[in-house]
Scaffold this motif. Sequence first.
Motif, PDB file in Angstrom:
ATOM      1  N   LEU A   9       0.835  -1.210   0.000  1.00 49.82           N
ATOM      2  CA  LEU A   9       0.000   0.000   0.000  1.00 49.82           C
ATOM      3  C   LEU A   9       0.865   1.255   0.000  1.00 49.82           C
ATOM      4  O   LEU A   9       0.646   2.183  -0.778  1.00 49.82           O
ATOM      5  CB  LEU A   9      -0.916  -0.007   1.228  1.00 49.82           C
ATOM      6  N   LEU A  10       1.870   1.275   0.883  1.00 48.85           N
ATOM      7  CA  LEU A  10       2.684   2.488   0.994  1.00 48.85           C
ATOM      8  C   LEU A  10       3.541   2.708  -0.256  1.00 48.85           C
ATOM      9  O   LEU A  10       3.762   3.842  -0.671  1.00 48.85           O
ATOM     10  CB  LEU A  10       3.569   2.421   2.241  1.00 48.85           C
ATOM     11  N   ALA A  11       3.986   1.620  -0.871  1.00 49.14           N
ATOM     12  CA  ALA A  11       4.802   1.761  -2.077  1.00 49.14           C
ATOM     13  C   ALA A  11       3.951   2.183  -3.268  1.00 49.14           C
ATOM     14  O   ALA A  11       4.454   2.756  -4.235  1.00 49.14           O
ATOM     15  CB  ALA A  11       5.491   0.439  -2.384  1.00 49.14           C
ATOM     16  N   SER A  12       2.656   1.913  -3.168  1.00 52.51           N
ATOM     17  CA  SER A  12       1.769   2.160  -4.303  1.00 52.51           C
ATOM     18  C   SER A  12       1.004   3.470  -4.161  1.00 52.51           C
ATOM     19  O   SER A  12       0.423   3.962  -5.118  1.00 52.51           O
ATOM     20  CB  SER A  12       0.787   0.990  -4.406  1.00 52.51           C
ATOM     21  N   SER A  13       0.967   4.028  -2.961  1.00 45.60           N
ATOM     22  CA  SER A  13       0.075   5.166  -2.685  1.00 45.60           C
ATOM     23  C   SER A  13       0.866   6.355  -2.152  1.00 45.60           C
ATOM     24  O   SER A  13       0.930   6.581  -0.954  1.00 45.60           O
ATOM     25  CB  SER A  13      -0.980   4.755  -1.658  1.00 45.60           C
ATOM     26  N   TYR A  14       1.442   7.131  -3.069  1.00 48.19           N
ATOM     27  CA  TYR A  14       2.261   8.266  -2.635  1.00 48.19           C
ATOM     28  C   TYR A  14       1.437   9.323  -1.916  1.00 48.19           C
ATOM     29  O   TYR A  14       1.941  10.056  -1.079  1.00 48.19           O
ATOM     30  CB  TYR A  14       2.998   8.879  -3.827  1.00 48.19           C
ATOM     31  N   TRP A  15       0.141   9.404  -2.255  1.00 43.62           N
ATOM     32  CA  TRP A  15      -0.716  10.409  -1.615  1.00 43.62           C
ATOM     33  C   TRP A  15      -0.726  10.247  -0.097  1.00 43.62           C
ATOM     34  O   TRP A  15      -0.847  11.230   0.631  1.00 43.62           O
ATOM     35  CB  TRP A  15      -2.148  10.322  -2.163  1.00 43.62           C
ATOM     36  N   LEU A  16      -0.538   8.990   0.372  1.00 48.43           N
ATOM     37  CA  LEU A  16      -0.596   8.742   1.811  1.00 48.43           C
ATOM     38  C   LEU A  16       0.472   9.513   2.577  1.00 48.43           C
ATOM     39  O   LEU A  16       0.260   9.933   3.707  1.00 48.43           O
ATOM     40  CB  LEU A  16      -0.377   7.249   2.061  1.00 48.43           C
ATOM     41  N   GLN A  17       1.615   9.702   1.925  1.00 54.36           N
ATOM     42  CA  GLN A  17       2.738  10.301   2.642  1.00 54.36           C
ATOM     43  C   GLN A  17       2.493  11.769   3.010  1.00 54.36           C
ATOM     44  O   GLN A  17       3.179  12.315   3.850  1.00 54.36           O
ATOM     45  CB  GLN A  17       4.007  10.154   1.806  1.00 54.36           C
ATOM     46  N   MET A  18       1.505  12.389   2.356  1.00 55.32           N
ATOM     47  CA  MET A  18       1.200  13.787   2.672  1.00 55.32           C
ATOM     48  C   MET A  18      -0.041  13.922   3.554  1.00 55.32           C
ATOM     49  O   MET A  18      -0.466  15.020   3.875  1.00 55.32           O
ATOM     50  CB  MET A  18       0.971  14.577   1.367  1.00 55.32           C
ATOM     51  N   VAL A  60       7.025   6.749   7.394  1.00 53.01           N
ATOM     52  CA  VAL A  60       7.034   7.319   6.037  1.00 53.01           C
ATOM     53  C   VAL A  60       7.871   8.604   5.969  1.00 53.01           C
ATOM     54  O   VAL A  60       8.163   9.086   4.878  1.00 53.01           O
ATOM     55  CB  VAL A  60       5.606   7.578   5.498  1.00 53.01           C
ATOM     56  N   GLY A  61       8.257   9.158   7.114  1.00 51.49           N
ATOM     57  CA  GLY A  61       9.118  10.337   7.103  1.00 51.49           C
ATOM     58  C   GLY A  61       9.825  10.483   8.435  1.00 51.49           C
ATOM     59  O   GLY A  61       9.313  10.031   9.462  1.00 51.49           O
ATOM     60  N   GLY A  62      11.023  11.076   8.423  1.00 47.83           N
ATOM     61  CA  GLY A  62      11.758  11.301   9.667  1.00 47.83           C
ATOM     62  C   GLY A  62      12.394  10.024  10.202  1.00 47.83           C
ATOM     63  O   GLY A  62      12.567   9.033   9.492  1.00 47.83           O
ATOM     64  N   GLU A  63      12.715  10.082  11.466  1.00 44.92           N
ATOM     65  CA  GLU A  63      13.477   8.987  12.095  1.00 44.92           C
ATOM     66  C   GLU A  63      13.006   8.859  13.537  1.00 44.92           C
ATOM     67  O   GLU A  63      12.906   9.869  14.241  1.00 44.92           O
ATOM     68  CB  GLU A  63      14.958   9.382  12.055  1.00 44.92           C
ATOM     69  N   VAL A  65       6.809  10.927  10.665  1.00 41.46           N
ATOM     70  CA  VAL A  65       5.447  10.655  10.202  1.00 41.46           C
ATOM     71  C   VAL A  65       5.298   9.149  10.046  1.00 41.46           C
ATOM     72  O   VAL A  65       6.128   8.505   9.405  1.00 41.46           O
ATOM     73  CB  VAL A  65       5.167  11.366   8.856  1.00 41.46           C
ATOM     74  N   THR A  66       4.228   8.620  10.654  1.00 44.30           N
ATOM     75  CA  THR A  66       4.024   7.163  10.582  1.00 44.30           C
ATOM     76  C   THR A  66       2.596   6.835  10.174  1.00 44.30           C
ATOM     77  O   THR A  66       1.652   7.573  10.480  1.00 44.30           O
ATOM     78  CB  THR A  66       4.319   6.486  11.944  1.00 44.30           C
ATOM     79  N   PHE A  67       2.481   5.724   9.471  1.00 42.85           N
ATOM     80  CA  PHE A  67       1.204   5.137   9.086  1.00 42.85           C
ATOM     81  C   PHE A  67       0.911   4.062  10.128  1.00 42.85           C
ATOM     82  O   PHE A  67       1.686   3.115  10.264  1.00 42.85           O
ATOM     83  CB  PHE A  67       1.378   4.532   7.685  1.00 42.85           C
ATOM     84  N   ASN A  68      -0.168   4.228  10.884  1.00 37.75           N
ATOM     85  CA  ASN A  68      -0.425   3.341  12.026  1.00 37.75           C
ATOM     86  C   ASN A  68      -1.726   2.575  11.832  1.00 37.75           C
ATOM     87  O   ASN A  68      -2.754   3.176  11.522  1.00 37.75           O
ATOM     88  CB  ASN A  68      -0.552   4.147  13.327  1.00 37.75           C
ATOM     89  N   LEU A  69      -1.641   1.296  12.070  1.00 41.60           N
ATOM     90  CA  LEU A  69      -2.790   0.420  11.918  1.00 41.60           C
ATOM     91  C   LEU A  69      -2.989  -0.291  13.251  1.00 41.60           C
ATOM     92  O   LEU A  69      -2.041  -0.883  13.777  1.00 41.60           O
ATOM     93  CB  LEU A  69      -2.384  -0.597  10.851  1.00 41.60           C
ATOM     94  N   TYR A  70      -4.201  -0.203  13.818  1.00 42.07           N
ATOM     95  CA  TYR A  70      -4.458  -0.875  15.092  1.00 42.07           C
ATOM     96  C   TYR A  70      -5.754  -1.668  15.026  1.00 42.07           C
ATOM     97  O   TYR A  70      -6.713  -1.245  14.373  1.00 42.07           O
ATOM     98  CB  TYR A  70      -4.582   0.141  16.238  1.00 42.07           C
ATOM     99  N   GLY A  71      -5.787  -2.791  15.740  1.00 40.41           N
ATOM    100  CA  GLY A  71      -7.019  -3.550  15.893  1.00 40.41           C
ATOM    101  C   GLY A  71      -7.927  -2.853  16.898  1.00 40.41           C
ATOM    102  O   GLY A  71      -7.812  -1.648  17.137  1.00 40.41           O
ATOM    103  N   VAL A  72      -8.794  -3.615  17.506  1.00 39.91           N
ATOM    104  CA  VAL A  72      -9.764  -3.051  18.455  1.00 39.91           C
ATOM    105  C   VAL A  72      -9.147  -3.067  19.854  1.00 39.91           C
ATOM    106  O   VAL A  72      -8.849  -4.130  20.398  1.00 39.91           O
ATOM    107  CB  VAL A  72     -11.070  -3.871  18.445  1.00 39.91           C
ATOM    108  N   THR A  73      -8.961  -1.870  20.412  1.00 43.06           N
ATOM    109  CA  THR A  73      -8.313  -1.749  21.721  1.00 43.06           C
ATOM    110  C   THR A  73      -9.245  -2.198  22.848  1.00 43.06           C
ATOM    111  O   THR A  73     -10.409  -1.803  22.876  1.00 43.06           O
ATOM    112  CB  THR A  73      -7.906  -0.276  21.961  1.00 43.06           C
ATOM    113  N   THR A  74      -8.708  -3.020  23.749  1.00 42.95           N
ATOM    114  CA  THR A  74      -9.437  -3.344  24.975  1.00 42.95           C
ATOM    115  C   THR A  74      -8.975  -2.320  26.014  1.00 42.95           C
ATOM    116  O   THR A  74      -7.910  -2.451  26.597  1.00 42.95           O
ATOM    117  CB  THR A  74      -9.084  -4.777  25.446  1.00 42.95           C
ATOM    118  N   TYR A  75      -9.799  -1.268  26.215  1.00 45.18           N
ATOM    119  CA  TYR A  75      -9.285  -0.098  26.924  1.00 45.18           C
ATOM    120  C   TYR A  75      -8.836  -0.384  28.362  1.00 45.18           C
ATOM    121  O   TYR A  75      -7.853   0.187  28.832  1.00 45.18           O
ATOM    122  CB  TYR A  75     -10.313   1.040  26.891  1.00 45.18           C
TER     123      TYR A  75
END
Length: 196
Positions: free
Chosen positions: A56-65, A116-119, A170-180
């Motif tokens: 997804l990230l390699a294919s979708s440059y729009w995500l980085q902005m 996707v950006g920075g360190e 800058v990070t792309f973050n994916l999370y499941g359902v949090t058990t608060y």
Amino acid sequence: MVKNDGDCVVLNSEELTLPEKPYRLYRFLTELEDILETITDDCLRIQQIMPLVRKLLASSYWLQMEFSAPPTDPGWSVEFLYDEYEFPLTIQMVAWLPGNISPIHNHATWGIVAVVGGEEKNKFWRRVPTLEYPNRIECVGEKILVPGDIIGFTSDAIHCIEALGNEPVVTFNLYGVTTYHKRWEFDSVTHQAKNF
Ligand SMILES: [Fe+2]
């Protein structure tokens, strides 16, 4: 992949072949939904989903902005790319200003984060409870992540991040359902933990 005990395992990834047509977010979500319906184990889910995140990230440059410039206070920002009631995951773009450090925490769900950006420096912790301090933790390792790196966390993996360098992380973050009630913020000095 960071496991519940702070152990960091390198996952082998196959060479990425970009699809001829762009790999759209809706296809990614559909494939994720199928994986989450058929696989319940955190580690297996992460192994199956990580290659899709790369694609997804390699294919979708729009995500980085697709992030908000973080304000000086609190020094970070969260932009939700996808969050639907009763859909079993959320996607966020998170940005941190250099010099900021997150609390030490777990997520109480599986998670995948791609830089996707920075360190950023990721520190990993594990629980070392004593009778007096049941929420005592110790640091067991750290890694510096740069654009292109992807890290996965099982639900009780404990970590903190520090934004390094001169530009926002800058990070792309994916999370499941949090058990608060199982999501904790830890204090490594007082050995206390509180829900957050
Ligand atoms: Fe985190």
